[in-house]
Scaffold this motif. Sequence first.
Motif, mmCIF file in Angstrom:
data_model
loop_
_atom_site.group_PDB
_atom_site.id
_atom_site.type_symbol
_atom_site.label_atom_id
_atom_site.label_comp_id
_atom_site.label_asym_id
_atom_site.label_seq_id
_atom_site.Cartn_x
_atom_site.Cartn_y
_atom_site.Cartn_z
ATOM 1 N N PHE A 181 7.886 33.945 139.494
ATOM 2 C CA PHE A 181 8.250 33.992 138.098
ATOM 3 C C PHE A 181 9.315 35.359 137.940
ATOM 4 O O PHE A 181 10.233 35.230 137.541
ATOM 5 C CB PHE A 181 7.293 33.994 137.112
ATOM 6 C CG PHE A 181 7.930 34.077 135.737
ATOM 7 C CD1 PHE A 181 8.075 33.018 134.848
ATOM 8 C CD2 PHE A 181 8.092 35.233 134.985
ATOM 9 C CE1 PHE A 181 8.446 33.060 133.706
ATOM 10 C CE2 PHE A 181 8.393 35.465 133.571
ATOM 11 C CZ PHE A 181 8.734 34.290 133.132
ATOM 12 N N ALA A 182 8.723 36.449 138.317
ATOM 13 C CA ALA A 182 9.509 37.559 138.400
ATOM 14 C C ALA A 182 10.933 37.603 139.007
ATOM 15 O O ALA A 182 11.868 38.034 138.406
ATOM 16 C CB ALA A 182 8.712 38.897 138.750
ATOM 17 N N TRP A 183 10.908 37.052 140.149
ATOM 18 C CA TRP A 183 12.214 36.849 140.806
ATOM 19 C C TRP A 183 13.157 35.811 140.317
ATOM 20 O O TRP A 183 14.407 36.113 140.187
ATOM 21 C CB TRP A 183 12.171 36.648 142.365
ATOM 22 C CG TRP A 183 11.493 38.067 143.224
ATOM 23 C CD1 TRP A 183 10.329 38.199 143.610
ATOM 24 C CD2 TRP A 183 12.309 39.119 143.669
ATOM 25 N NE1 TRP A 183 10.242 39.386 144.366
ATOM 26 C CE2 TRP A 183 11.548 40.051 144.190
ATOM 27 C CE3 TRP A 183 13.695 39.450 143.132
ATOM 28 C CZ2 TRP A 183 11.982 41.420 144.565
ATOM 29 C CZ3 TRP A 183 14.100 40.645 143.650
ATOM 30 C CH2 TRP A 183 13.430 41.558 144.343
ATOM 31 N N CYS A 184 12.544 34.903 139.915
ATOM 32 C CA CYS A 184 13.365 33.943 139.090
ATOM 33 C C CYS A 184 14.055 34.226 137.943
ATOM 34 O O CYS A 184 15.040 34.037 137.722
ATOM 35 C CB CYS A 184 12.172 32.551 138.883
ATOM 36 S SG CYS A 184 13.329 31.038 138.325
ATOM 37 N N GLY A 235 3.409 26.645 132.847
ATOM 38 C CA GLY A 235 2.805 27.688 132.570
ATOM 39 C C GLY A 235 2.255 28.469 133.907
ATOM 40 O O GLY A 235 0.984 28.823 134.171
ATOM 41 N N GLU A 236 3.342 28.615 134.810
ATOM 42 C CA GLU A 236 2.958 29.223 136.068
ATOM 43 C C GLU A 236 3.771 30.518 136.226
ATOM 44 O O GLU A 236 4.765 30.588 136.331
ATOM 45 C CB GLU A 236 3.594 28.111 137.128
ATOM 46 C CG GLU A 236 2.982 26.790 137.345
ATOM 47 C CD GLU A 236 3.611 25.916 138.336
ATOM 48 O OE1 GLU A 236 2.957 25.274 138.771
ATOM 49 O OE2 GLU A 236 4.633 25.761 138.537
ATOM 50 N N GLY A 237 2.915 31.462 136.368
ATOM 51 C CA GLY A 237 3.269 32.803 136.380
ATOM 52 C C GLY A 237 3.678 33.337 135.005
ATOM 53 O O GLY A 237 4.325 34.371 134.847
ATOM 54 N N CYS A 238 3.448 32.515 133.901
ATOM 55 C CA CYS A 238 3.566 32.960 132.674
ATOM 56 C C CYS A 238 2.945 32.099 131.776
ATOM 57 O O CYS A 238 1.944 31.162 132.175
ATOM 58 C CB CYS A 238 5.195 32.841 132.079
ATOM 59 S SG CYS A 238 5.637 31.249 132.376
ATOM 60 N N GLU A 239 2.710 32.385 130.487
ATOM 61 C CA GLU A 239 2.120 31.441 129.628
ATOM 62 C C GLU A 239 2.976 30.284 129.355
ATOM 63 O O GLU A 239 4.223 30.360 129.304
ATOM 64 C CB GLU A 239 1.831 32.229 128.122
ATOM 65 C CG GLU A 239 1.042 33.291 128.120
ATOM 66 C CD GLU A 239 -0.538 32.837 128.412
ATOM 67 O OE1 GLU A 239 -0.957 31.795 127.692
ATOM 68 O OE2 GLU A 239 -1.342 33.743 129.067
ATOM 69 N N ARG A 240 2.228 29.146 129.128
ATOM 70 C CA ARG A 240 3.163 27.913 128.904
ATOM 71 C C ARG A 240 3.856 27.895 127.767
ATOM 72 O O ARG A 240 3.270 28.338 126.468
ATOM 73 C CB ARG A 240 2.248 26.720 128.840
ATOM 74 C CG ARG A 240 2.798 25.320 128.843
ATOM 75 C CD ARG A 240 1.866 24.222 129.076
ATOM 76 N NE ARG A 240 2.512 22.801 129.033
ATOM 77 C CZ ARG A 240 2.656 22.150 128.022
ATOM 78 N NH1 ARG A 240 2.551 22.472 127.007
ATOM 79 N NH2 ARG A 240 3.486 21.031 128.274
ATOM 80 N N ASN A 241 4.991 27.704 127.788
ATOM 81 C CA ASN A 241 5.955 27.862 126.404
ATOM 82 C C ASN A 241 7.020 26.992 126.409
ATOM 83 O O ASN A 241 8.059 27.234 127.072
ATOM 84 C CB ASN A 241 6.505 29.578 126.340
ATOM 85 C CG ASN A 241 7.227 29.683 124.931
ATOM 86 O OD1 ASN A 241 7.877 28.754 124.431
ATOM 87 N ND2 ASN A 241 6.933 30.955 124.471
#
Length: 263
Positions: A128-131, A153-159
């Motif tokens: 997520f960070a590199w994306c 919700g992969e690498g972050c909260e689902r939003n």
Amino acid sequence: MENKPQTGLQHVPTGAALSLHSTRSGIIARGRRDAANAASNLHYRQAAIDYNVGNFSEAATNFQLAAEQGHVESQYILSTMYDTGKGLSKDDTQAAYWERKAAEQGHVYAQANLSFRHYAANSFAEAFAWCQRAADSNLAWAQYNLGLMYRKGEGCERNNTEAAYWYRLAAAQDFPEAQQKLADLYYLGEGVPLSYTQAAAWYRKAADHGNSEAQFRLGYLYEVGLGVEHDYTLYRHWMRQAALQGHEEALREVKRREYRDAV
């Protein structure tokens, strides 16, 4: 109409030929004017010539020399050559090493591919960070992938609102998968207000770009008259277009319709 599970991230494709003044080079490492840039690095220039005529071993040698001098585009290309085994032995460790070197210098394609590498290893926070970094540089692939990660919700909260935001940015760059996913959100009313009209409009854009899922879904909307006027001719057209690409549900629908029409 059933909403299928979201698919995984996309890997950035590598072009068949290289250019010393390509668009790809233009969107990375903005403002650099040192001796390591594409125009002045002699090893890179020779490597690009060799690569474009199919001398991949010679190209790899010069890309390696330029990469060791800190030349960011060479680091990225060398990573793809290690990744695919083109011109040298396939080596995932070396591919990841040079990919990260280029990513840390701001090469957005390397950032997107490094994100994919972490994603494939289930390191979702790193992915997520590199994306995010690549998406912030307006790379459509990364914007689409970031939308997928927010959606799942992969690498972050689902939003879903964030998913729609990033899908829209990629969709505006005519990225058909993002157009289709944005249409899905409008169809379901998730992250955006429910709107069959908007769903149909985005499905149409993706369908025009050859996205088989969008073609199938647009055909369905024409069949039932959601967001568009009921149109049996257009329903059949888009179903057939999706079927021609091997879309399984469209193939079943075309066969079912042909059977009914024959009765």
